[in-house]
Write a protein that holds these residues in place. Sequence first.
Motif, short mmCIF file in Angstrom:
data_model
loop_
_atom_site.label_atom_id
_atom_site.label_comp_id
_atom_site.label_asym_id
_atom_site.label_seq_id
_atom_site.Cartn_x
_atom_site.Cartn_y
_atom_site.Cartn_z
N ARG A 39 -61.02 26.89 108.14
CA ARG A 39 -60.47 26.08 108.49
C ARG A 39 -58.99 26.89 109.27
O ARG A 39 -58.82 27.97 108.89
CB ARG A 39 -59.54 25.35 107.20
CG ARG A 39 -57.86 24.43 107.31
CD ARG A 39 -58.26 24.09 106.25
NE ARG A 39 -59.27 23.45 105.28
CZ ARG A 39 -59.74 21.84 105.18
NH1 ARG A 39 -58.65 21.02 106.28
NH2 ARG A 39 -60.29 21.44 104.63
N GLY A 44 -55.15 22.57 111.51
CA GLY A 44 -56.00 22.11 110.55
C GLY A 44 -57.65 21.88 110.51
O GLY A 44 -58.13 20.85 109.71
N THR A 45 -57.99 22.55 111.66
CA THR A 45 -59.82 21.70 111.95
C THR A 45 -60.55 22.35 110.83
O THR A 45 -60.36 23.56 110.72
CB THR A 45 -60.00 21.45 113.55
OG1 THR A 45 -59.19 20.88 114.48
CG2 THR A 45 -61.20 21.87 113.69
N ALA A 46 -61.31 21.74 110.27
CA ALA A 46 -62.27 22.55 109.19
C ALA A 46 -63.51 21.54 109.67
O ALA A 46 -64.20 21.35 110.48
CB ALA A 46 -61.68 21.46 107.73
#
Length: 151
Positions: A39, A44-46
């Motif tokens: 992450r 916040g990209t996971a």
Amino acid sequence: MHTDFLPTRKIPVSQLYGWNSRRAVPVDIDLSHRGCVIRDRFSGTAFLLSTDDFGFIRGATLFADTRDHLAHSLLSEVTGCEWVNEYSDQWALYRCWSEEERDAHAREIADDLAADRAEADGISLDEAFEAEYQAAYDMHPLTIGGWQVAA
């Protein structure tokens, strides 16, 4: 919604840690028996990274409402490898890593489709299996080469 990605090279999990340690703001990495979640702390990209029994990253799934154009660059940055997504015309090129995988994948597809093809084309099940096997086998050539090590 999710988007699947495949690496264009073999990436050991250790390389993920090595390349990530070079970033000014590292991603959070959570390794478990089902794979690895990374992450990005800012966006916040996971991703859920799938791993194999030999410690290599086999693929990644981005969970997001839309296709994120930054996903490729984030994956590349933290792994040191280029990636293709499921919408790419190169997707099939990176599906199988070994001859055994290529054969097993083609057999699995042929098992699923042979009966329908035999009925539709009026041919024997063996002929239909062979035709489906060959089509799937040809579709997924072996292109994954050696792997690189994080410096």
